[in-house]
Motif scaffolding. Structure first.
Motif, PDB file in Angstrom:
ATOM      1  N   ILE A  59      -3.654   2.854   5.181  1.00 27.95           N
ATOM      2  CA  ILE A  59      -3.168   4.498   5.362  1.00 27.95           C
ATOM      3  C   ILE A  59      -2.565   4.662   4.039  1.00 27.95           C
ATOM      4  N   ALA A  60      -2.694   5.984   3.689  1.00 29.06           N
ATOM      5  CA  ALA A  60      -1.670   6.749   2.558  1.00 29.06           C
ATOM      6  C   ALA A  60      -0.815   7.221   3.374  1.00 29.06           C
ATOM      7  N   VAL A  61       0.890   7.392   3.229  1.00 27.94           N
ATOM      8  CA  VAL A  61       1.364   7.654   4.079  1.00 27.94           C
ATOM      9  C   VAL A  61       2.504   8.994   2.677  1.00 27.94           C
ATOM     10  N   ASP A  62       1.892   9.941   2.779  1.00 23.92           N
ATOM     11  CA  ASP A  62       3.120  10.600   1.538  1.00 23.92           C
ATOM     12  C   ASP A  62       3.311  12.174   2.600  1.00 23.92           C
ATOM     13  N   LEU A  63       3.911  13.529   1.833  1.00 25.17           N
ATOM     14  CA  LEU A  63       4.661  14.394   2.090  1.00 25.17           C
ATOM     15  C   LEU A  63       3.282  15.594   2.401  1.00 25.17           C
ATOM     16  N   ASP A  64       2.786  15.788   1.628  1.00 26.45           N
ATOM     17  CA  ASP A  64       1.712  15.603   0.688  1.00 26.45           C
ATOM     18  C   ASP A  64       0.710  16.103   0.700  1.00 26.45           C
ATOM     19  N   ASP A  65      -0.074  17.212   1.993  1.00 24.92           N
ATOM     20  CA  ASP A  65      -1.496  16.903   2.408  1.00 24.92           C
ATOM     21  C   ASP A  65      -2.535  16.932   1.810  1.00 24.92           C
ATOM     22  N   THR A  66      -2.080  17.774   0.273  1.00 22.84           N
ATOM     23  CA  THR A  66      -2.980  17.770  -0.710  1.00 22.84           C
ATOM     24  C   THR A  66      -2.622  16.097  -1.422  1.00 22.84           C
ATOM     25  N   LYS A  67      -1.859  15.241  -1.106  1.00 20.99           N
ATOM     26  CA  LYS A  67      -1.540  14.135  -2.355  1.00 20.99           C
ATOM     27  C   LYS A  67      -2.696  13.107  -0.961  1.00 20.99           C
ATOM     28  N   LEU A  68      -2.680  13.625   0.106  1.00 25.93           N
ATOM     29  CA  LEU A  68      -2.397  12.780   1.360  1.00 25.93           C
ATOM     30  C   LEU A  68      -5.344  12.765   0.509  1.00 25.93           C
ATOM     31  N   GLU A  69      -5.027  13.970   0.817  1.00 19.73           N
ATOM     32  CA  GLU A  69      -6.791  14.509   0.016  1.00 19.73           C
ATOM     33  C   GLU A  69      -6.990  13.444  -0.589  1.00 19.73           C
ATOM     34  N   TRP A  70      -6.435  13.783  -1.882  1.00 22.42           N
ATOM     35  CA  TRP A  70      -6.460  12.493  -2.891  1.00 22.42           C
ATOM     36  C   TRP A  70      -6.486  10.756  -2.373  1.00 22.42           C
ATOM     37  N   ALA A  71      -5.980  10.428  -1.989  1.00 23.50           N
ATOM     38  CA  ALA A  71      -5.660   9.522  -1.659  1.00 23.50           C
ATOM     39  C   ALA A  71      -6.770   8.854   0.273  1.00 23.50           C
ATOM     40  N   THR A  72      -7.598   9.862  -0.022  1.00 23.57           N
ATOM     41  CA  THR A  72      -8.943   8.977   1.245  1.00 23.57           C
ATOM     42  C   THR A  72     -10.135   9.410   0.013  1.00 23.57           C
ATOM     43  N   GLY A  73     -10.062   9.818  -1.284  1.00 22.54           N
ATOM     44  CA  GLY A  73     -11.153   9.700  -2.188  1.00 22.54           C
ATOM     45  C   GLY A  73     -10.738   8.692  -2.767  1.00 22.54           C
TER      46      GLY A  73
ATOM     47  N   GLY B 185      -9.974   5.958  -1.502  1.00 23.07           N
ATOM     48  CA  GLY B 185     -10.212   4.326  -0.625  1.00 23.07           C
ATOM     49  C   GLY B 185      -9.274   4.888   0.878  1.00 23.07           C
ATOM     50  N   ALA B 186      -8.152   5.556   0.627  1.00 20.61           N
ATOM     51  CA  ALA B 186      -7.406   5.505   1.764  1.00 20.61           C
ATOM     52  C   ALA B 186      -8.855   5.331   3.501  1.00 20.61           C
ATOM     53  N   THR B 187      -8.625   4.893   4.380  1.00 23.33           N
ATOM     54  CA  THR B 187      -9.551   5.161   5.729  1.00 23.33           C
ATOM     55  C   THR B 187      -8.461   6.361   6.690  1.00 23.33           C
ATOM     56  N   HIS B 188      -7.524   5.827   6.779  1.00 22.76           N
ATOM     57  CA  HIS B 188      -6.201   7.214   7.354  1.00 22.76           C
ATOM     58  C   HIS B 188      -5.112   7.706   6.669  1.00 22.76           C
ATOM     59  N   THR B 189      -4.919   8.955   6.907  1.00 19.77           N
ATOM     60  CA  THR B 189      -3.537   9.206   6.284  1.00 19.77           C
ATOM     61  C   THR B 189      -2.295   9.352   7.139  1.00 19.77           C
ATOM     62  N   ILE B 190      -1.345   9.570   7.033  1.00 16.82           N
ATOM     63  CA  ILE B 190      -0.616   9.912   7.602  1.00 16.82           C
ATOM     64  C   ILE B 190       1.273  11.456   6.889  1.00 16.82           C
ATOM     65  N   ASN B 191       0.986  12.095   7.347  1.00 18.78           N
ATOM     66  CA  ASN B 191       1.469  13.212   6.895  1.00 18.78           C
ATOM     67  C   ASN B 191       3.635  13.283   7.716  1.00 18.78           C
ATOM     68  N   SER B 192       4.301  12.360   6.563  1.00 19.22           N
ATOM     69  CA  SER B 192       5.240  11.875   7.588  1.00 19.22           C
ATOM     70  C   SER B 192       6.674  12.746   7.685  1.00 19.22           C
ATOM     71  N   SER B 193       6.238  13.833   7.306  1.00 17.25           N
ATOM     72  CA  SER B 193       7.467  15.189   7.601  1.00 17.25           C
ATOM     73  C   SER B 193       7.135  15.346   8.672  1.00 17.25           C
ATOM     74  N   GLN B 194       5.939  15.140   9.462  1.00 20.70           N
ATOM     75  CA  GLN B 194       5.256  15.861  10.919  1.00 20.70           C
ATOM     76  C   GLN B 194       5.555  14.133  11.911  1.00 20.70           C
ATOM     77  N   GLY B 195       6.039  12.823  11.914  1.00 20.36           N
ATOM     78  CA  GLY B 195       6.759  12.841  12.234  1.00 20.36           C
ATOM     79  C   GLY B 195       6.729  11.726  11.860  1.00 20.36           C
ATOM     80  N   ASP B 196       7.351  10.141  12.867  1.00 22.05           N
ATOM     81  CA  ASP B 196       8.108   8.935  12.090  1.00 22.05           C
ATOM     82  C   ASP B 196       6.985   8.405  11.575  1.00 22.05           C
ATOM     83  N   PRO B 197       7.062   8.048  10.236  1.00 20.12           N
ATOM     84  CA  PRO B 197       5.629   6.990   9.861  1.00 20.12           C
ATOM     85  C   PRO B 197       5.669   5.522  10.332  1.00 20.12           C
ATOM     86  N   VAL B 198       6.665   5.084  10.989  1.00 19.50           N
ATOM     87  CA  VAL B 198       6.515   3.341  11.134  1.00 19.50           C
ATOM     88  C   VAL B 198       5.716   3.694  12.328  1.00 19.50           C
ATOM     89  N   GLU B 199       6.087   4.877  13.287  1.00 14.89           N
ATOM     90  CA  GLU B 199       5.165   5.252  15.179  1.00 14.89           C
ATOM     91  C   GLU B 199       4.289   5.220  14.236  1.00 14.89           C
TER      92      GLU B 199
END
Length: 362
Positions: free
Chosen positions: A207-221, A223-237
Motif C-alpha cells: 500500500i503506497a501512501v502519499d499526497l501526490d497522485d503522480t507519485k502514487l501512479e509511479w508507485a503502482t509501477g 509494485g504497489a497493489t493499492h494507493t492512498i492519497n492522504s490529502s483526501q482522508g485519514d490514511p490510518v483508516e
C-alpha cells in the motif's frame, strides 16, 4: 595530485557552484575513483542547507558508481579498473557491532584520511565521506564495492544511498516476507525503493501512501497493489480498510516527520512492525502517544540505518537481480544531467517532479 571539476556548497542555503578541486594520490588504504554517474539525493540538499553540520565548504554527491583509477599501499581485494558502487559504510571489522557479527551496524566506518581541497588549498568536507559530484574522488578502499561491470552506472550507483535505504528498510529492517501486508508512507525515492523491496520480498499487499497522485501512479509501477492519497482522508483508516480492519504487518515511514511516524504507529496490525527510514530534523519530537498503546499494540518500532545493509553482501546481489530483470533500477532514473545542472536538480527534487536526477560523466 590531480585537479578535477566538482560541485561545491560554500555556505548555508547558497547555490552550489562547479569548481576546480585537488584530489590527492591515494595513500595507504585509499583509492581514487573516476566517477561515471552520481545521483542527486536529498541528503546532498541537507548538506547545502546546513542540516547535517556547518563544516563548509562541502564536496557534495555520494550515490555513485565508477572505475577504480588508483589504489594506495596495503589495499587488497581491489584493483585498478574495477567497476564499483561507492558506499558510506566501509565496515571496520573491529568495533563491538562487527565483533558480535552485525557489521551492518558498524559504529566505526572508514573514510579516506587525506583531504580533498579547493584549488587554493581550503579543505573540503565530502558528503558522507564520499564527495562524488566530481570527475574523480578519493575514498577509503572499503567504500568501493565491486559489482558486475556490465551494469548501467546511472542505475546501480543509486544503491549507494537512497535506493539501498528503501530496499533495505523493507527487506533487512522490516523483514518483509511472503504473504505479508506492507504500507509505505511517502513515495519519494526512498519510499519507492521500499515499495519495490516489499514487492521483491513477496508481500501480498503493498500500500503506497502519499499526497501526490503522480507519485502514487509511479508507485503502482514499482509494485504497489493499492494507493492512498492522504490529502483526501485519514490514511490510518484507509490502510485499515484495505487490511480487513487490522492494519498492515509492516509500515514504513519514508518521510520522517512526527505526524507520519504517528500514522505509521497506528496503521500497523497488532504485533506489527514500524520502520522509520525517513530522516527527521533535530528539533522534531515523537508525538504524544499513550504508553499503554505502545505496550498494548506490541510488535517492534525500528529505525533503519542505510537500510541496515552490508554493501559487500547486498550491492552485488541487488545488481544481479537488476541484470536479471527482477529489480527495475532504471525506473528510478528520471533524467541524466550534467555536473552544472545539480542546482536545478535540487529544485526539481524539492518540487517532486523527479525520482532521481543522475549526473553522468562522459
Amino acid at each position: 595530485m590531480q585537479q578535477v571539476k566538482a560541485v561545491v556548497a560554500r555556505g548555508k542555503g547558497q547555490p552550489v557552484t562547479v569548481e576546480t578541486i585537488n584530489v590527492p594520490d591515494p595513500g595507504p588504504g585509499e583509492a581514487v575513483v573516476k566517477v561515471q554517474a552520481c545521483g542527486v539525493c536529498h541528503t546532498d540538499l541537507h548538506y547545502r542547507e546546513g542540516g547535517i553540520n556547518d563544516d563548509y565548504p562541502f564536496l557534495l554527491g555520494h550515490e555513485a558508481a565508477g572505475l577504480v583509477e588508483a589504489i594506495g599501499e596495503g589495499v587488497t581485494g581491489l584493483e585498478v579498473g574495477d567497476f564499483v558502487v561507492l558506499n558510506w559504510r566501509a565496515v571496520c571489522g573491529n568495533c563491538r557491532a562487527c565483533e558480535r557479527g552485525e557489521p551492518w551496524y558498524c559504529f566505526t566506518t572508514h573514510n579516506a584520511t587525506q583531504n580533498m581541497t579547493l584549488a587554493d588549498g581550503t579543505e573540503l568536507s565530502p558528503a558522507l565521506g564520499i564527495g562524488a559530484f566530481a570527475e574523480k574522488t578519493l575514498v577509503a578502499a572499503g567504500q568501493c564495492t565491486k559489482v558486475d561491470p556490465s551494469a548501467r552506472a546511472a542505475a546501480v550507483g543509486l544503491l549507494g544511498c537512497g535506493v539501498m535505504a528503501g530496499l533495505g528498510a523493507a527487506i533487512n529492517t522490516g523483514n518483509v516476507s511472503r504473504g505479508q501486508s506492507v504500507a509505505v508512507i511517502g513515495c519519494g525515492g526512498v519510499g519507492m525503493a521500499a515499495i519495490a523491496g516489499s514487492a521483491l520480498a513477496g508481500a501480498s499487499k503493498v500500500i503506497a501512501v502519499d499526497l501526490d497522485d503522480t507519485k502514487l501512479e509511479w508507485a503502482t509501477g514499482m509494485g504497489a497493489t493499492h494507493t492512498i492519497n492522504s490529502s483526501q482522508g485519514d490514511p490510518v483508516e484507509a490502510v485499515q480498510a484495505l487490511t480487513d480492519g487490522n492494519g498492515a504487518d509492516v509500515v514504513i515511514d519514508a518521510v520522517g516527520r512526527p505526524e507520519t511516524w504517528k500514522q505509521a504507529f497506528y496503521a500497523r496490525d497488532l504485533a506489527g512492525t514500524v520502520v522509520l527510514v525517513g530522516v527527521p530534523t533535530p528539533e522534531m519530537k515523537i508525538p504524544e502517544i499513550p504508553l499503554i498503546d505502545v505496550f498494548g499494540r506490541g510488535g517492534a518500532l525500528k529505525s533503519s540505518w542505510y537500510g541496515d545493509c552490508l554493501p559487500s553482501r547486498d550491492f552485488p546481489m541487488l545488481v544481479d537481480l537488476y541484470q536479471q530483470g527482477r529489480l527495475d533500477l532504471d525506473a528510478f532514473v528520471t533524467e541524466e544531467i550534467a555536473l552544472d545542472e545539480v542546482e536545478a536538480a535540487f529544485t526539481k527534487m524539492h518540487d517532486g517532479t523527479v525520482l532521481r536526477s543522475v549526473v553522468v560523466f562522459s
